[in-house]
Design a protein around this motif. Sequence first.
Motif, PDB file in Angstrom:
ATOM      1  N   LYS A  76       0.829  -1.207   0.000  1.00 59.41           N
ATOM      2  CA  LYS A  76       0.000   0.000   0.000  1.00 59.41           C
ATOM      3  C   LYS A  76       0.866   1.261   0.000  1.00 59.41           C
ATOM      4  CE  LYS A  76      -4.261   1.630   2.146  1.00 59.41           C
ATOM      5  NZ  LYS A  76      -5.287   1.341   3.181  1.00 59.41           N
ATOM      6  N   SER A  77       1.969   1.227   0.738  1.00 60.23           N
ATOM      7  CA  SER A  77       2.874   2.380   0.760  1.00 60.23           C
ATOM      8  C   SER A  77       3.509   2.602  -0.603  1.00 60.23           C
ATOM      9  CB  SER A  77       3.960   2.165   1.822  1.00 60.23           C
ATOM     10  OG  SER A  77       3.396   2.058   3.113  1.00 60.23           O
ATOM     11  N   LEU A  78       3.961   1.525  -1.239  1.00 57.16           N
ATOM     12  CA  LEU A  78       4.542   1.646  -2.579  1.00 57.16           C
ATOM     13  C   LEU A  78       3.518   2.169  -3.572  1.00 57.16           C
ATOM     14  CD1 LEU A  78       6.637  -1.658  -2.796  1.00 57.16           C
ATOM     15  CD2 LEU A  78       7.528   0.677  -2.709  1.00 57.16           C
ATOM     16  N   ARG A  79       2.288   1.629  -3.494  1.00 56.01           N
ATOM     17  CA  ARG A  79       1.238   2.073  -4.413  1.00 56.01           C
ATOM     18  C   ARG A  79       0.958   3.563  -4.256  1.00 56.01           C
ATOM     19  NH1 ARG A  79      -4.232   1.269  -3.559  1.00 56.01           N
ATOM     20  NH2 ARG A  79      -3.809   2.278  -1.554  1.00 56.01           N
ATOM     21  N   ASP A  80       0.890   4.046  -3.020  1.00 55.22           N
ATOM     22  CA  ASP A  80       0.542   5.444  -2.818  1.00 55.22           C
ATOM     23  C   ASP A  80       1.662   6.384  -3.245  1.00 55.22           C
ATOM     24  OD1 ASP A  80      -1.831   4.494  -1.801  1.00 55.22           O
ATOM     25  OD2 ASP A  80      -1.896   5.963  -0.183  1.00 55.22           O
ATOM     26  N   VAL A  81       2.905   5.921  -3.177  1.00 55.09           N
ATOM     27  CA  VAL A  81       4.009   6.737  -3.687  1.00 55.09           C
ATOM     28  C   VAL A  81       3.983   6.764  -5.208  1.00 55.09           C
ATOM     29  CG1 VAL A  81       6.521   6.870  -3.908  1.00 55.09           C
ATOM     30  CG2 VAL A  81       5.488   6.409  -1.678  1.00 55.09           C
ATOM     31  N   ILE A  82       3.732   5.618  -5.826  1.00 54.46           N
ATOM     32  CA  ILE A  82       3.664   5.537  -7.296  1.00 54.46           C
ATOM     33  C   ILE A  82       2.514   6.378  -7.837  1.00 54.46           C
ATOM     34  CG2 ILE A  82       3.210   3.978  -9.231  1.00 54.46           C
ATOM     35  CD1 ILE A  82       4.654   1.783  -7.643  1.00 54.46           C
ATOM     36  N   CYS A  83       1.380   6.328  -7.151  1.00 54.72           N
ATOM     37  CA  CYS A  83       0.186   7.058  -7.606  1.00 54.72           C
ATOM     38  C   CYS A  83       0.028   8.391  -6.891  1.00 54.72           C
ATOM     39  CB  CYS A  83      -1.066   6.211  -7.370  1.00 54.72           C
ATOM     40  SG  CYS A  83      -1.040   4.573  -8.129  1.00 54.72           S
ATOM     41  N   ALA A  84       1.103   8.907  -6.311  1.00 54.99           N
ATOM     42  CA  ALA A  84       1.007  10.083  -5.444  1.00 54.99           C
ATOM     43  C   ALA A  84       0.412  11.294  -6.163  1.00 54.99           C
ATOM     44  CB  ALA A  84       2.391  10.439  -4.892  1.00 54.99           C
ATOM     45  N   HIS A  85       0.765  11.495  -7.416  1.00 59.21           N
ATOM     46  CA  HIS A  85       0.329  12.717  -8.108  1.00 59.21           C
ATOM     47  C   HIS A  85      -1.137  12.667  -8.506  1.00 59.21           C
ATOM     48  CE1 HIS A  85       4.380  14.178  -8.119  1.00 59.21           C
ATOM     49  NE2 HIS A  85       4.811  13.062  -8.705  1.00 59.21           N
ATOM     50  N   ASN A  86      -1.764  11.501  -8.333  1.00 56.25           N
ATOM     51  CA  ASN A  86      -3.189  11.394  -8.642  1.00 56.25           C
ATOM     52  C   ASN A  86      -3.949  10.979  -7.392  1.00 56.25           C
ATOM     53  OD1 ASN A  86      -5.405  11.541 -10.405  1.00 56.25           O
ATOM     54  ND2 ASN A  86      -5.394   9.313 -10.679  1.00 56.25           N
ATOM     55  N   HIS A  87      -3.360  11.302  -6.234  1.00 66.37           N
ATOM     56  CA  HIS A  87      -3.940  10.857  -4.965  1.00 66.37           C
ATOM     57  C   HIS A  87      -4.919  11.895  -4.438  1.00 66.37           C
ATOM     58  CE1 HIS A  87      -4.222   8.906  -1.067  1.00 66.37           C
ATOM     59  NE2 HIS A  87      -3.999  10.086  -0.497  1.00 66.37           N
TER      60      HIS A  87
ATOM     61  N   ILE B 147     -10.629   0.815  -5.877  1.00 71.37           N
ATOM     62  CA  ILE B 147     -10.978  -0.203  -6.870  1.00 71.37           C
ATOM     63  C   ILE B 147     -11.345   0.438  -8.197  1.00 71.37           C
ATOM     64  CG2 ILE B 147     -12.601  -2.078  -7.375  1.00 71.37           C
ATOM     65  CD1 ILE B 147     -12.829  -2.575  -4.405  1.00 71.37           C
ATOM     66  N   THR B 148     -11.899   1.639  -8.146  1.00 70.58           N
ATOM     67  CA  THR B 148     -12.357   2.313  -9.376  1.00 70.58           C
ATOM     68  C   THR B 148     -11.455   3.471  -9.778  1.00 70.58           C
ATOM     69  OG1 THR B 148     -13.830   3.681  -8.024  1.00 70.58           O
ATOM     70  CG2 THR B 148     -14.744   1.669  -8.964  1.00 70.58           C
ATOM     71  N   ASN B 149     -10.818   4.154  -8.816  1.00 72.32           N
ATOM     72  CA  ASN B 149      -9.974   5.304  -9.140  1.00 72.32           C
ATOM     73  C   ASN B 149      -8.741   4.872  -9.932  1.00 72.32           C
ATOM     74  OD1 ASN B 149     -11.678   7.018  -7.895  1.00 72.32           O
ATOM     75  ND2 ASN B 149     -10.419   7.379  -6.090  1.00 72.32           N
ATOM     76  N   ARG B 150      -8.407   5.656 -10.953  1.00 72.49           N
ATOM     77  CA  ARG B 150      -7.241   5.355 -11.772  1.00 72.49           C
ATOM     78  C   ARG B 150      -5.962   5.792 -11.048  1.00 72.49           C
ATOM     79  NH1 ARG B 150      -8.970   1.581 -14.619  1.00 72.49           N
ATOM     80  NH2 ARG B 150     -10.448   1.576 -12.877  1.00 72.49           N
ATOM     81  N   CYS B 151      -4.917   5.005 -11.239  1.00 75.03           N
ATOM     82  CA  CYS B 151      -3.635   5.372 -10.633  1.00 75.03           C
ATOM     83  C   CYS B 151      -3.039   6.582 -11.351  1.00 75.03           C
ATOM     84  CB  CYS B 151      -2.669   4.187 -10.690  1.00 75.03           C
ATOM     85  SG  CYS B 151      -1.076   4.479  -9.890  1.00 75.03           S
ATOM     86  N   TRP B 152      -3.134   6.600 -12.686  1.00 76.81           N
ATOM     87  CA  TRP B 152      -2.690   7.729 -13.488  1.00 76.81           C
ATOM     88  C   TRP B 152      -3.820   8.145 -14.424  1.00 76.81           C
ATOM     89  CZ3 TRP B 152       0.199   3.073 -13.682  1.00 76.81           C
ATOM     90  CH2 TRP B 152       1.315   3.047 -12.828  1.00 76.81           C
ATOM     91  N   GLU B 153      -3.771   9.353 -14.825  1.00 73.70           N
ATOM     92  CA  GLU B 153      -4.793   9.849 -15.750  1.00 73.70           C
ATOM     93  C   GLU B 153      -4.714   9.082 -17.071  1.00 73.70           C
ATOM     94  OE1 GLU B 153      -6.309  14.097 -17.676  1.00 73.70           O
ATOM     95  OE2 GLU B 153      -4.536  14.003 -16.371  1.00 73.70           O
ATOM     96  N   ASN B 154      -5.865   8.660 -17.582  1.00 77.09           N
ATOM     97  CA  ASN B 154      -5.987   7.889 -18.827  1.00 77.09           C
ATOM     98  C   ASN B 154      -5.324   6.512 -18.738  1.00 77.09           C
ATOM     99  OD1 ASN B 154      -7.284  10.111 -20.053  1.00 77.09           O
ATOM    100  ND2 ASN B 154      -5.296  11.011 -20.623  1.00 77.09           N
ATOM    101  N   SER B 155      -5.161   6.012 -17.526  1.00 75.26           N
ATOM    102  CA  SER B 155      -4.554   4.687 -17.337  1.00 75.26           C
ATOM    103  C   SER B 155      -5.654   3.646 -17.158  1.00 75.26           C
ATOM    104  CB  SER B 155      -3.637   4.673 -16.108  1.00 75.26           C
ATOM    105  OG  SER B 155      -3.245   3.355 -15.794  1.00 75.26           O
TER     106      SER B 155
END
Length: 503
Positions: A178-189, A199-207
């Motif tokens: 979860k920590s790794l995921r939130d750092v990777i997706c930080a700019h879309n958090h 479950i529904t939110n995208r990690c990156w825009e248009n991903s």
Amino acid sequence: MPNRSAQEEYPTWIGFVFVFNLIVGTGALTLPSAFSHAGWLLGTIVIVVLAFVSYVTVTFVIETMACANAILNWRRLHFIKRDRVIEQDEDSNVETIREPLLVRESSTLDDQLTEAGIEQTPLNIMYCRNQYYSLSTKIEMGEMANLFFGRIGNYLFYFCLAVYLYGDLSIYSAAVAKSLRDVICAHNHSANATDSDDITNRCWENSVLSRFDVYRLCLVVFLGILGPFVFFNVQKTKYLQLVTVLFRWLAFSVMISIAIHRLFAEQPDPPIVPKRADINGIPYLFGTCIYSFMCHHSLPSLLTPIENKRRVKSLISLDYLLICAFYLSLALTGIFAFNEIKDLYTLNFVPNSNQDSGFLKAIEYFLALFPVFTLSTSFPIIAITLRSNLQTLFLDTTQLDSYNFFLRRVFFPLLAILPSITVCFFTESVISLVGFTGCYAGTGIQYLIPVFLVLYARRTCESIIGRGIINDFHSPFRGNLWLVLILSWASACLVLVTIDLMK
């Protein structure tokens, strides 16, 4: 008696650091969230009470450790007695039998000293006490269970420990992924995003990948890197523990400092007003606090090497006072500084894309990745410990080499890690994993097992060694009333959490 290798001793302050490092772990990161559910006033009361109850049962474990040492010392002396040393009297040709001083059940220490012709001085009395009750030999809780419980109790102990270790691995895996995921997706958090939104939110825009998909990918990568260690043997060193405790002190101090800065330097509008008390939040806090104060299963390994064993009680008391104050500081500053507390507190410090300062951004990344650094070093050790306990539970460890290679080296390592990873694959709620593990397996290890261990240990020592020799490591809470109170408290915790889970 098996030969036990001599352990490297260390000063009392090192033991203090190790106990602190053992207790303050993942549970501390989930404590602020559970604290916010119960409210600041009710949460403070519950943390103090649970810290005290945990301290009481720690003293039970220490007393049991001394009792187990006494039984082993008595058996050793009894063995020497059977193989008595006969010295030939050169003048009278009369055999003189020299036997160790053994204490009968109905005798007192004074009687035994008199019968042996030993002067009843404080030095002689202390020597006879130290001859039995000590913490000189490391005796793990599993060995104590085998010594005092018998076969059924021993199996129940290992089963409870295995469930707890499974929970540990699940918590570590979920926290790291979860920590790794939130750092990777930080700019879309999103600050208001919940676990269900992931479950529904995208990690990156248009991903095409959701945040939960990335969480699962991080989980697989984590398993791929650290999972293979369960097939081998890995041991912690004191240097690794010292480095880990420095990381923890630094991370928690920075989090408390940032929260205090937000309280006094940044005035949110509207102001944050956390609730004072919410009875519905107590079940969350019970399981988390039990998990957060857990150290009982590792006490023999940490306390036995301490040079000055007479200061063990003071060390434990000081550790629990400091940790309780530390937890309250962490939780109170957190709930007054943030509108919402994430289930893993470090996620409240996810790197902000709007942060211009390179130093502050580095601090944010350090806090966000803190669980990755510290928990990854412990994961292989917990997995190997679980593997060993599963083998003890199901196999005859005295004939381990007689089993086939697949069973020993493949099946049990996989059995140790796959169930935990499977659970984490379907949930990322760290606080739920901590609450469940802390309440059920944690209650067994922290409350039930110490109570029954000390009860049977006292009875066994009285029947074998007698009442004349006093255990200097006895718990200050010696009355049977304390045992009843702890059992009642454990039952109340289990009932409340079970009712909450059934809602």
